[in-house]
Design a protein around this motif. Sequence first.
Motif, PDB file in Angstrom:
ATOM      1  N   ALA A 271      -6.488  -7.696   7.801  1.00  0.00           N
ATOM      2  CA  ALA A 271      -5.702  -8.388   8.832  1.00  0.00           C
ATOM      3  C   ALA A 271      -6.358  -9.716   9.193  1.00  0.00           C
ATOM      4  CB  ALA A 271      -5.557  -7.503  10.061  1.00  0.00           C
ATOM      5  N   ALA A 272      -7.682  -9.705   9.313  1.00  0.00           N
ATOM      6  CA  ALA A 272      -8.402 -10.936   9.637  1.00  0.00           C
ATOM      7  C   ALA A 272      -8.232 -11.961   8.516  1.00  0.00           C
ATOM      8  CB  ALA A 272      -9.878 -10.640   9.887  1.00  0.00           C
ATOM      9  N   GLN A 273      -8.305 -11.501   7.273  1.00  0.00           N
ATOM     10  CA  GLN A 273      -8.134 -12.400   6.126  1.00  0.00           C
ATOM     11  C   GLN A 273      -6.706 -12.955   6.083  1.00  0.00           C
ATOM     12  OE1 GLN A 273     -10.457 -13.554   4.039  1.00  0.00           O
ATOM     13  NE2 GLN A 273     -11.993 -12.425   5.220  1.00  0.00           N
ATOM     14  N   ARG A 274      -5.736 -12.094   6.373  1.00  0.00           N
ATOM     15  CA  ARG A 274      -4.338 -12.554   6.394  1.00  0.00           C
ATOM     16  C   ARG A 274      -4.146 -13.611   7.482  1.00  0.00           C
ATOM     17  NH1 ARG A 274      -1.182  -6.841   5.421  1.00  0.00           N
ATOM     18  NH2 ARG A 274      -1.399  -6.859   3.149  1.00  0.00           N
ATOM     19  N   GLN A 275      -4.749 -13.391   8.632  1.00  0.00           N
ATOM     20  CA  GLN A 275      -4.643 -14.356   9.728  1.00  0.00           C
ATOM     21  C   GLN A 275      -5.284 -15.683   9.308  1.00  0.00           C
ATOM     22  OE1 GLN A 275      -6.376 -12.960  13.382  1.00  0.00           O
ATOM     23  NE2 GLN A 275      -5.385 -14.550  14.612  1.00  0.00           N
ATOM     24  N   GLU A 276      -6.419 -15.589   8.643  1.00  0.00           N
ATOM     25  CA  GLU A 276      -7.089 -16.802   8.152  1.00  0.00           C
ATOM     26  C   GLU A 276      -6.217 -17.534   7.136  1.00  0.00           C
ATOM     27  OE1 GLU A 276     -10.037 -19.720   7.726  1.00  0.00           O
ATOM     28  OE2 GLU A 276      -9.803 -18.170   9.253  1.00  0.00           O
ATOM     29  N   ILE A 277      -5.568 -16.774   6.262  1.00  0.00           N
ATOM     30  CA  ILE A 277      -4.665 -17.370   5.268  1.00  0.00           C
ATOM     31  C   ILE A 277      -3.509 -18.074   5.966  1.00  0.00           C
ATOM     32  CG2 ILE A 277      -2.961 -16.813   3.481  1.00  0.00           C
ATOM     33  CD1 ILE A 277      -4.961 -14.666   2.481  1.00  0.00           C
ATOM     34  N   GLU A 278      -2.910 -17.431   6.948  1.00  0.00           N
ATOM     35  CA  GLU A 278      -1.807 -18.051   7.686  1.00  0.00           C
ATOM     36  C   GLU A 278      -2.266 -19.316   8.390  1.00  0.00           C
ATOM     37  OE1 GLU A 278       1.458 -17.450   7.572  1.00  0.00           O
ATOM     38  OE2 GLU A 278       0.858 -16.034   6.009  1.00  0.00           O
ATOM     39  N   SER A 279      -3.462 -19.267   8.954  1.00  0.00           N
ATOM     40  CA  SER A 279      -4.010 -20.447   9.620  1.00  0.00           C
ATOM     41  C   SER A 279      -4.198 -21.586   8.612  1.00  0.00           C
ATOM     42  CB  SER A 279      -5.345 -20.087  10.278  1.00  0.00           C
ATOM     43  OG  SER A 279      -5.961 -21.236  10.807  1.00  0.00           O
ATOM     44  N   LEU A 280      -4.742 -21.254   7.461  1.00  0.00           N
ATOM     45  CA  LEU A 280      -4.941 -22.270   6.417  1.00  0.00           C
ATOM     46  C   LEU A 280      -3.614 -22.817   5.907  1.00  0.00           C
ATOM     47  CD1 LEU A 280      -7.891 -20.656   4.441  1.00  0.00           C
ATOM     48  CD2 LEU A 280      -7.977 -22.689   5.892  1.00  0.00           C
TER      49      LEU A 280
END
Length: 121
Positions: free
Chosen positions: A30-39
């Motif tokens: 979930a944290a990685q997905r959030q980071e991807i969305e942010s990027l």
Amino acid sequence: MADAPAMPTGLKGKLASLEDFISMQNEELAAQRQEIESLRGDKSNIEQHYQGQLQELKKTMVSDVQRMQEEVKQHFAQQKAENSRLQQQVTTLKGEKTALQQQILGLQRRIQEIEEHIGVD
């Protein structure tokens, strides 16, 4: 898992341990997905920013090119007029040269006639 003092030995303990591991992995995912969305959002903002700059640059360049084309057209028109004026002057000077050459020939004949009349060679 390395922090746990002892590994569970029973089926329930192993199952609980596995659930904890899956839970941690899901949180990490979930944290990685959030980071991807942010990027992705950052990427989109950067693309929009540079697209706007590109459009502004295109407008400026088109304007500059049009202005330069008009200047070139104006310079060509001025040069054409100057060429025409100079050609007219050349034609006039050629006519004057021809007239002067005829006058010189006439004067040379007259000098020859006078010399013959006086008797001087």
